[in-house]
Design a protein around this motif. Structure first.
Motif, PDB file in Angstrom:
ATOM      1  N   LEU A  89       4.467   7.431   1.293  1.00  0.00           N
ATOM      2  CA  LEU A  89       4.631   6.739   2.272  1.00  0.00           C
ATOM      3  C   LEU A  89       3.996   5.381   1.749  1.00  0.00           C
ATOM      4  N   ILE A  97       2.791   1.676   3.605  1.00  0.00           N
ATOM      5  CA  ILE A  97       2.549   1.478   4.584  1.00  0.00           C
ATOM      6  C   ILE A  97       2.867   0.041   5.119  1.00  0.00           C
ATOM      7  N   ASP A  98       3.910   0.735   5.743  1.00  0.00           N
ATOM      8  CA  ASP A  98       4.608  -1.029   6.565  1.00  0.00           C
ATOM      9  C   ASP A  98       4.378  -1.398   7.590  1.00  0.00           C
ATOM     10  N   GLY A  99       3.532  -0.455   8.549  1.00  0.00           N
ATOM     11  CA  GLY A  99       2.573  -1.042   9.808  1.00  0.00           C
ATOM     12  C   GLY A  99       4.196  -1.256  11.041  1.00  0.00           C
ATOM     13  N   GLU A 100       3.628  -0.982  11.504  1.00  0.00           N
ATOM     14  CA  GLU A 100       4.122  -0.923  13.441  1.00  0.00           C
ATOM     15  C   GLU A 100       5.023  -1.849  13.366  1.00  0.00           C
ATOM     16  N   ASN A 101       5.259  -2.891  12.985  1.00  0.00           N
ATOM     17  CA  ASN A 101       5.812  -4.243  13.767  1.00  0.00           C
ATOM     18  C   ASN A 101       6.692  -4.873  12.153  1.00  0.00           C
ATOM     19  N   SER A 102       6.596  -3.778  11.420  1.00  0.00           N
ATOM     20  CA  SER A 102       6.908  -4.529   9.433  1.00  0.00           C
ATOM     21  C   SER A 102       5.605  -5.494   9.124  1.00  0.00           C
ATOM     22  N   HIS A 103       4.429  -5.157   9.205  1.00  0.00           N
ATOM     23  CA  HIS A 103       3.110  -6.128   9.578  1.00  0.00           C
ATOM     24  C   HIS A 103       2.264  -5.735   8.447  1.00  0.00           C
ATOM     25  N   GLY A 104       2.594  -4.656   7.584  1.00  0.00           N
ATOM     26  CA  GLY A 104       1.633  -3.788   7.672  1.00  0.00           C
ATOM     27  C   GLY A 104       0.991  -3.838   5.884  1.00  0.00           C
ATOM     28  N   ALA A 105      -0.054  -4.544   5.824  1.00  0.00           N
ATOM     29  CA  ALA A 105      -0.199  -4.433   3.838  1.00  0.00           C
ATOM     30  C   ALA A 105      -0.085  -6.160   3.596  1.00  0.00           C
ATOM     31  N   ILE A 147       1.618  -1.194   0.126  1.00  0.00           N
ATOM     32  CA  ILE A 147      -0.427   0.519  -0.282  1.00  0.00           C
ATOM     33  C   ILE A 147       0.942   0.990   0.027  1.00  0.00           C
TER      34      ILE A 147
END
Lengths: 343, 343
Positions: A165, A167-175, A160
């Motif tokens: 930007l 969207i990698d997420g706070e724990n690298s589990h975005g998208a 995403i």
């Protein structure tokens, strides 16, 4: 899906330069691109995952140097290297955590090791995000402010991008959108991750094979048994061939995947509301270049039109990705460029 | 849920100041806050939606002036006003489009009209995003880099904040997470929007009432008919009372809402991977202050633990929002502050 094989020369290119690395379970792709995302060189080396991550990091370092040499530019002209890698990972730490397709590479500081071997700073990204950024930068999404890329294969990859930007997420589990729950029932299909009801359990190559096997077991009329008797493997590719040759069951299964992808896309529209959703990967049935690919896309759009907010259904662009297997290394170079500009 | 009623004086406050406006179908809340999000004044005026948007804009302008007067600061010390409004809307254009709860207010340039009447620049935001930003800035999410707020009521509102970025979407339809498809079946429950299988069709007050009615129609044993015979209305509040008094059906329906919210939260974890998910709104069963509220939250967490990636389930903070009905105006002021700082 066409690969980028149209290189520009160092004379035409615009500095600064970036190197993109796309680390896969089987191959590593490497290329030098200029500031506009135009490739100057490209090469692929085997991952040889069984030799372990330190050995592969050394070979990635060598491959980066070779790609720079082949691009015919000075190593000092490279601003940064981008490395797209499969998860799970810890992006800020530059670590592989437990990469499913790279057995034994757990908890390895791959960003810094590759940086050590190539002598350049390395930006680290998820492979789904890198591919999405590639399409966003110079592919089918280049006209848009935001996009979601689904990569359809054995599993479903996703990236995403909103503006610059990821969207990698706070724990690298975005998208991780292959793991959206679209069927909450207890008897929903089981995903490769072990959970049930996920999009990936309905719309990946694995799901296609399961559905086809179930239909065969149920004795539904189809040309598939003849092909299997000829020694062919049950695969989305076989179903595509049979669907094109008139097998109704094969077509039905493929269009059912499209329907489920439509549902997954609606969920992204109602969460992110991007300009554009792209579909890439091996399971896109030839994309816009085949009748089957176009029917697949049409069925997806029908489901989105039926289920999304009318305004979003009207405005969203849904199409096939255009960079094919090059999206990963090009996007990794693009992410390196973003990191370079921010620093 | 406690409202913010602890005001600071103009002497203690830190400039610059902002005014937050929370436009609802029934009331408009207004308050002045300082640069740290501490309120100096607060007031509420009726929306009187039937008088139309121009009239309401004029009264919002007056209410802003009164809030500034009551805060005892100079109007010139106000940097910007923030206006949170229900959708549908066009945020960049400052327009209401077709606001469901404000009949006849279609296609109204509310941002500029309110700005005209209060004589100050106005930042325009979705009410779900404003509430989420409020919790992010000074509420239950203030320790975190990113959060998702679900506001549970007649429908399900949502806001997604990543850093200082609100995920508004390209068409002002971002974070419409009440309309995530969690059940793709044709016979799935129908949502208020007319579509089926949405989270809101399973986890809103409307859904609770439907489920309870179905259970009553099916003749399931429960104390609810006695209360209805006493003239009470079938509502989440009644179910909460009966659940607390030992009615098993009421408790079961409430915990089923929690289970569905768990599924919705898993979908957000697998898309956004935020630090924190908060639950606010009327249908939170007393939150952390009641046994029922705590059971509701525990049931949500159980479902998340069961269905999310283990790492995310372990790291996510899921809790009740703390700003109650003040989240909207405080967050609108916060969004005004972000816009002020960017310009």
């Amino acid at each position: 899906m066409s690969q980028v094989r149209c290189f520009i020369s160092a004379v035409e290119a615009q500095a600064p330069f970036f190197v993109g690395l796309d680390l896969g379970g089987t191959n590593i792709k490497v290329g030098v691109v200029d500031d506009q995302g135009r490739p100057l060189s490209w090469l692929s080396v085997p991952t040889e995952a069984e030799k372990g991550p330190e050995d592969a990091s050394a070979r990635m370092g060598e491959a980066v140097k070779r790609a720079i040499f082949e691009a015919d530019i000075e190593p000092s002209a490279i601003a940064r290297v981008g490395l797209g890698s499969p998860g799970t990972m810890d992006i800020p730490a530059g670590m592989l955590v437990e990469p499913v397709n790279l057995k034994g590479w757990d908890h390895f500081p791959i960003r810094d090791r590759v940086s050590h071997y190539c002598g350049l700073p390395v930006a680290f990204a998820n492979d789904g995000a890198a591919a999405a950024y590639g399409e966003f930068w110079i592919g089918a999404g280049r006209e848009f402010h935001s996009l979601v890329l689904f990569t359809l294969g054995t599993g479903i990859g996703c990236g995403i991008i909103i503006g610059d930007l990821s969207i990698d997420g706070e724990n690298s589990h975005g998208a991780e959108c292959g793991h959206l729950i679209i069927n909450d029932a207890e008897d929903a299909r089981v995903c490769g991750c072990g959970q049930s009801g996920h999009l990936e359990a309905y719309a990946s190559a694995t799901a296609v094979i399961k559905c086809a096997q179930e239909a065969l077991d149920a004795g539904r009329p189809t040309s598939l048994p003849d092909r299997l008797a000829e020694g062919k493997e049950l695969s989305p590719k076989l179903l595509a061939q049979e669907a094109e040759a008139g097998d109704r069951l094969s077509l039905e299964i493929i269009l059912e995947v499209a329907r489920y992808m439509g549902i997954g896309i609606v969920n992204l529209l109602h969460t992110i509301d991007p300009n554009c959703v792209l579909l890439g990967g091996a399971m896109t049935f030839g994309g816009n270049e085949t009748e089957l690919g176009r029917r697949f896309l049409t069925r997806i759009k029908e489901e989105v039109n039926r289920r999304a907010f009318a305004l979003l259904a009207e405005r969203i662009t849904i199409d096939f990705a255009t960079l094919g297997g090059d999206a990963g290394y090009l996007g990794a170079a693009g992410i390196a460029r973003v990191e370079h500009m921010r620093k």
